[in-house]
Design a protein around this motif. Structure first.
Motif, PDB file in Angstrom:
ATOM      1  N   ASP A  79       1.140 -12.326   5.429  1.00 16.56           N
ATOM      2  CA  ASP A  79       0.070 -11.342   5.523  1.00 16.56           C
ATOM      3  C   ASP A  79       0.530 -10.003   4.986  1.00 16.56           C
ATOM      4  O   ASP A  79       1.707  -9.800   4.694  1.00 16.56           O
ATOM      5  N   ASP A  82       2.930  -4.295   7.468  1.00 19.91           N
ATOM      6  CA  ASP A  82       2.922  -2.900   7.876  1.00 19.91           C
ATOM      7  C   ASP A  82       2.597  -1.923   6.769  1.00 19.91           C
ATOM      8  O   ASP A  82       2.364  -0.756   7.026  1.00 19.91           O
ATOM      9  N   ILE A  97      -2.793   1.848  13.703  1.00 21.49           N
ATOM     10  CA  ILE A  97      -1.981   0.637  13.804  1.00 21.49           C
ATOM     11  C   ILE A  97      -2.865  -0.547  14.171  1.00 21.49           C
ATOM     12  O   ILE A  97      -2.783  -1.608  13.557  1.00 21.49           O
ATOM     13  N   GLU A  98      -3.748  -0.347  15.157  1.00 26.16           N
ATOM     14  CA  GLU A  98      -4.639  -1.426  15.571  1.00 26.16           C
ATOM     15  C   GLU A  98      -5.563  -1.843  14.427  1.00 26.16           C
ATOM     16  O   GLU A  98      -5.787  -3.022  14.203  1.00 26.16           O
ATOM     17  N   GLU A 101      -3.557  -3.755  11.816  1.00 24.93           N
ATOM     18  CA  GLU A 101      -3.268  -5.109  12.275  1.00 24.93           C
ATOM     19  C   GLU A 101      -4.509  -5.984  12.212  1.00 24.93           C
ATOM     20  O   GLU A 101      -4.434  -7.159  11.856  1.00 24.93           O
ATOM     21  N   ASN A 104      -5.090  -6.888   8.706  1.00 21.20           N
ATOM     22  CA  ASN A 104      -4.064  -7.867   8.358  1.00 21.20           C
ATOM     23  C   ASN A 104      -4.487  -9.283   8.724  1.00 21.20           C
ATOM     24  O   ASN A 104      -4.125 -10.246   8.046  1.00 21.20           O
ATOM     25  N   ARG A 105      -5.273  -9.412   9.774  1.00 26.63           N
ATOM     26  CA  ARG A 105      -5.688 -10.732  10.239  1.00 26.63           C
ATOM     27  C   ARG A 105      -6.968 -11.246   9.572  1.00 26.63           C
ATOM     28  O   ARG A 105      -7.373 -12.378   9.806  1.00 26.63           O
TER      29      ARG A 105
END
Length: 155
Positions: A79, A82, A97-98, A101, A104-105
């Motif tokens: 994926d 960061d 950050i959330e 992430e 990223n998913r």
């Protein structure tokens, strides 16, 4: 297009190229390699570009193809990790950050559309040209991405 114009146009979109390649490949060295390869391929095929105003879109499409090629060469897919482009965040220091992430998913096809639209400020039409898909498909992927992100981030 002459060499000086080519160089200026590449320099103008260098940051975008790097962010897009990082969003796909995650690995800094692979991303740099993909950007270099895309620039080289663009230079070698410059005569195929019919309209100079589409240079940026054309170069991003070449970059995405280079990234896909690198992914095929890997033994497994990773994926984006960061190294996400800047995403608008609220006052909460953890929200970026959330959000990163959550992006990223996202499924890869949806993720690249979301990144190109929200991070790189491409229009639906430009994304359609870059990805060689209908504008309706871009809108659908953006809508699906917003829905998935909303569902994940509100919980």
């Amino acid at each position: 297009m002459d060499n000086l114009t080519f160089e200026k146009l590449v320099l103008c979109c260098e940051d975008t190229l790097y962010r897009v390649s990082m969003s796909i490949l995650k690995n800094e060295q692979d991303a740099e390699d993909a950007v270099s390869e895309a620039i080289l391929r663009a230079y070698e095929n410059l005569r195929k570009l019919k309209h100079e105003e589409y240079f940026r879109t054309w170069l991003i499409r070449i970059l995405i193809n280079c990234c896909k090629r690198q992914l095929r060469l890997r033994s497994h897919y990773t994926d984006i990790g960061d190294h996400l482009p800047d995403i608008p965040a609220s006052d909460n220091p953890y929200s970026r950050i959330e959000t990163g992430e959550a992006i990223n998913r996202l499924p890869p096809k949806i993720r690249i559309a979301v990144i190109l639209y929200y991070s790189e400020d491409y229009s639906v039409k430009e994304i359609s040209e870059i990805l060689h898909i209908p504008e309706g498909t871009v809108k659908s992927r953006l809508n699906k991405g917003r829905t998935l992100l909303k569902d994940e981030l509100i919980l």
